[in-house]
Design an enzyme around this catalytic site. Structure first.
Site, PDB file in Angstrom:
ATOM      1  N   GLU A 191     -19.203  20.574 -90.501  1.00 48.04           N
ATOM      2  CA  GLU A 191     -19.783  21.912 -90.689  1.00 48.04           C
ATOM      3  C   GLU A 191     -19.630  22.357 -92.141  1.00 48.04           C
ATOM      4  O   GLU A 191     -20.545  22.935 -92.738  1.00 48.04           O
ATOM      5  CB  GLU A 191     -19.110  22.913 -89.738  1.00 48.04           C
ATOM      6  CG  GLU A 191     -19.368  22.581 -88.277  1.00 48.04           C
ATOM      7  CD  GLU A 191     -18.781  23.604 -87.323  1.00 48.04           C
ATOM      8  OE1 GLU A 191     -19.552  24.436 -86.824  1.00 48.04           O
ATOM      9  OE2 GLU A 191     -17.554  23.581 -87.077  1.00 48.04           O
TER      10      GLU A 191
ATOM     11  N   GLU B  10     -15.812  18.022 -81.032  1.00 50.68           N
ATOM     12  CA  GLU B  10     -15.690  19.253 -80.242  1.00 50.68           C
ATOM     13  C   GLU B  10     -16.031  18.978 -78.777  1.00 50.68           C
ATOM     14  O   GLU B  10     -15.393  19.505 -77.866  1.00 50.68           O
ATOM     15  CB  GLU B  10     -16.657  20.332 -80.771  1.00 50.68           C
ATOM     16  CG  GLU B  10     -16.245  20.969 -82.071  1.00 50.68           C
ATOM     17  CD  GLU B  10     -16.750  20.225 -83.309  1.00 50.68           C
ATOM     18  OE1 GLU B  10     -17.063  19.026 -83.207  1.00 50.68           O
ATOM     19  OE2 GLU B  10     -16.809  20.859 -84.375  1.00 50.68           O
TER      20      GLU B  10
HETATM   21  C1  1HE Z   1      -4.690  17.022 -87.483  1.00 48.82           C
HETATM   22  C2  1HE Z   1      -6.094  16.995 -87.363  1.00 48.82           C
HETATM   23  C3  1HE Z   1      -6.726  18.181 -86.920  1.00 48.82           C
HETATM   24  C4  1HE Z   1      -5.449  15.058 -88.035  1.00 48.82           C
HETATM   25  N1  1HE Z   1      -5.953  19.262 -86.646  1.00 48.82           N
HETATM   26  N2  1HE Z   1      -3.975  18.107 -87.198  1.00 48.82           N
HETATM   27  N3  1HE Z   1     -11.107  17.498 -85.224  1.00 48.82           N
HETATM   28  C5  1HE Z   1     -10.821  16.371 -84.525  1.00 48.82           C
HETATM   29  O1  1HE Z   1     -10.831  16.361 -83.319  1.00 48.82           O
HETATM   30  C6  1HE Z   1     -10.442  15.170 -85.340  1.00 48.82           C
HETATM   31  C7  1HE Z   1      -8.975  14.863 -85.125  1.00 48.82           C
HETATM   32  N4  1HE Z   1      -8.468  13.874 -86.054  1.00 48.82           N
HETATM   33  C8  1HE Z   1      -8.718  12.539 -85.939  1.00 48.82           C
HETATM   34  O2  1HE Z   1      -9.497  12.084 -85.121  1.00 48.82           O
HETATM   35  C9  1HE Z   1      -7.989  11.629 -86.881  1.00 48.82           C
HETATM   36  O3  1HE Z   1      -6.827  12.328 -87.339  1.00 48.82           O
HETATM   37  C10 1HE Z   1      -8.803  11.163 -88.119  1.00 48.82           C
HETATM   38  C11 1HE Z   1      -9.900  10.193 -87.644  1.00 48.82           C
HETATM   39  C12 1HE Z   1      -9.420  12.336 -88.868  1.00 48.82           C
HETATM   40  C13 1HE Z   1      -7.852  10.453 -89.113  1.00 48.82           C
HETATM   41  O4  1HE Z   1      -7.117   9.433 -88.432  1.00 48.82           O
HETATM   42  P1  1HE Z   1      -5.764   8.861 -89.089  1.00 48.82           P
HETATM   43  O5  1HE Z   1      -5.304   7.735 -88.198  1.00 48.82           O
HETATM   44  O6  1HE Z   1      -5.989   8.576 -90.522  1.00 48.82           O
HETATM   45  O7  1HE Z   1      -4.706  10.078 -89.038  1.00 48.82           O
HETATM   46  P2  1HE Z   1      -3.832  10.634 -87.813  1.00 48.82           P
HETATM   47  O8  1HE Z   1      -2.615   9.780 -87.638  1.00 48.82           O
HETATM   48  O9  1HE Z   1      -4.656  10.858 -86.607  1.00 48.82           O
HETATM   49  O10 1HE Z   1      -3.413  12.084 -88.345  1.00 48.82           O
HETATM   50  C14 1HE Z   1      -2.462  12.272 -89.368  1.00 48.82           C
HETATM   51  C15 1HE Z   1      -1.843  13.643 -89.159  1.00 48.82           C
HETATM   52  O11 1HE Z   1      -2.856  14.638 -89.305  1.00 48.82           O
HETATM   53  C16 1HE Z   1      -1.296  13.813 -87.757  1.00 48.82           C
HETATM   54  O12 1HE Z   1      -0.197  14.724 -87.833  1.00 48.82           O
HETATM   55  P3  1HE Z   1       1.347  14.173 -87.817  1.00 48.82           P
HETATM   56  O13 1HE Z   1       2.153  15.437 -87.956  1.00 48.82           O
HETATM   57  O14 1HE Z   1       1.484  13.478 -86.501  1.00 48.82           O
HETATM   58  O15 1HE Z   1       1.462  13.238 -89.000  1.00 48.82           O
HETATM   59  C17 1HE Z   1      -2.413  14.497 -87.026  1.00 48.82           C
HETATM   60  O16 1HE Z   1      -1.996  15.257 -85.907  1.00 48.82           O
HETATM   61  C18 1HE Z   1      -2.945  15.415 -88.117  1.00 48.82           C
HETATM   62  N5  1HE Z   1      -4.315  15.801 -87.885  1.00 48.82           N
HETATM   63  N6  1HE Z   1      -6.548  15.765 -87.710  1.00 48.82           N
HETATM   64  C19 1HE Z   1      -4.626  19.194 -86.789  1.00 48.82           C
HETATM   65  N7  1HE Z   1      -8.060  18.265 -86.802  1.00 48.82           N
HETATM   66  C20 1HE Z   1     -14.901  26.093 -86.452  1.00 48.82           C
HETATM   67  S1  1HE Z   1     -14.821  25.177 -85.069  1.00 48.82           S
HETATM   68  C21 1HE Z   1     -14.575  23.534 -85.569  1.00 48.82           C
HETATM   69  C22 1HE Z   1     -14.096  22.749 -84.381  1.00 48.82           C
HETATM   70  C23 1HE Z   1     -13.552  21.417 -84.768  1.00 48.82           C
HETATM   71  O17 1HE Z   1     -13.486  21.057 -85.899  1.00 48.82           O
HETATM   72  S2  1HE Z   1     -13.012  20.487 -83.445  1.00 48.82           S
HETATM   73  C24 1HE Z   1     -12.722  18.908 -84.130  1.00 48.82           C
HETATM   74  C25 1HE Z   1     -11.319  18.789 -84.650  1.00 48.82           C
END
Ligand code: 1HE
Length: 258
Positions: free
Chosen positions: A112, A132
């Site tokens: 977005e 989402e």
């Molecule tokens: C996060 C987030 C996040 C990572 N919010 N903490 N977005 C998503 O559903 C995408 C979620 N993220 C992922 O699918 C993956 O993290 C990635 C593909 C982006 C990257 O993967 P990777 O293996 O490099 O990283 P990771 O191990 O998954 O994440 C590293 C850290 O970032 C980890 O935290 P840690 O404390 O365990 O180290 C994750 O929890 C954190 N992290 N993404 C919070 N999104 C206005 S409305 C909009 C609505 C949306 O955007 S919904 C979609 C949200």
């Protein structure tokens, strides 16, 4: 308010480089970071003519910070979504064109955010998704308005219903990005384009940012009138007169084959 510490602003001559600096959380957008983006684009120095938006680390942006998606009631959810709209409108309808440098995850709210930029450069590691759908929520950062304008309703529908992920090459072909570049070179290309954009007459850039998307939404007869008005204003500027004179006197570059 946290957020400002997760956003870096550098002024490089007449180009602003705005960078998400939260790589340990894959540049997930907290409320604080959304407010920091809004404030940054609302308060760019008057000397800035174009901007680059980049994300530190391997991913451009993982979207909404899901750890903040807690017990919001409907009213709070509405205001949260509207706060994203205000921030992304500050970018899209701000003072200068913004070139996004995409790499890695450009997902959910990250897509977005990218969609609110004026030009998108993606390197070969880029991937696009709207998780989402599988998180049980809906887009809230303007995605349902902006993303169909890039790829159409049927493709966005499919991405959200089925969790489909597009790679960099397919994303460029479909219209997510206007440029596809080698791994690790999106920022350099985005900066080069921003420098080129900064050389345009300010009223040309203003017309493109503020008039073109609105004309495209208007009925044709309204659009023709808006175009005529904008065209008259732009050509009347002294800078436009000088640029045309420079071409006629052989002092300006010709258009060359791409
Ligand atoms: C996060 C987030 C996040 C990572 N919010 N903490 N977005 C998503 O559903 C995408 C979620 N993220 C992922 O699918 C993956 O993290 C990635 C593909 C982006 C990257 O993967 P990777 O293996 O490099 O990283 P990771 O191990 O998954 O994440 C590293 C850290 O970032 C980890 O935290 P840690 O404390 O365990 O180290 C994750 O929890 C954190 N992290 N993404 C919070 N999104 C206005 S409305 C909009 C609505 C949306 O955007 S919904 C979609 C949200």
């Amino acid at each position: 308010m946290t957020g400002a510490k997760d956003l870096d602003l550098q002024i490089r001559d007449d180009v602003a480089v705005v960078r998400l600096t939260r790589p340990h959380k894959r540049n997930a957008l907290s409320d604080g970071l959304i407010f920091a983006l809004r404030d940054t684009f609302q308060n760019l120095p008057g000397t800035v003519r174009a901007a680059v938006l980049d994300g530190e680390g391997e991913h451009f942006c993982a979207g909404l910070d899901l750890s903040e998606l807690k017990e919001r009631d409907a009213g709070q959810g509405l205001h949260h979504s509207r706060s994203w709209h205000v921030a992304l409108e500050a970018l899209q309808y701000g003072p200068v064109p913004v070139v996004a440098a995409l790499h890695g995850a450009v997902v959910g709210g990250g897509l977005e955010l990218a969609s609110a930029c004026h030009v998108r450069v993606a390197d070969s590691t880029t991937f696009y998704a709207l998780p989402e759908g599988s998180r049980g929520i809906f887009v809230g950062g303007g995605g349902s308005v902006r993303i169909p304008r890039l790829i159409g309703v049927p493709r966005m529908m499919d991405m959200m219903l089925t969790g489909r992920v597009y790679n960099a090459a397919d994303g460029e072909r479909l219209g997510f990005a206007q440029y596809l570049v080698d791994e690790g070179t999106a920022f350099d290309k985005a900066l080069e384009l921003a420098r080129r954009i900064a050389e345009n007459a300010p009223l040309t850039n203003y017309s493109l940012m503020h008039a073109l998307p609105r004309i495209a939404e208007q009925p044709a007869d309204h659009g023709f009138l808006t175009e005529g008005l904008m065209s008259a204003i732009a050509q009347a500027a002294p800078e436009a007169k000088e640029r045309v004179r420079a071409f006629l006197e052989g002092r300006a570059a010709k258009v060359s084959r791409g």
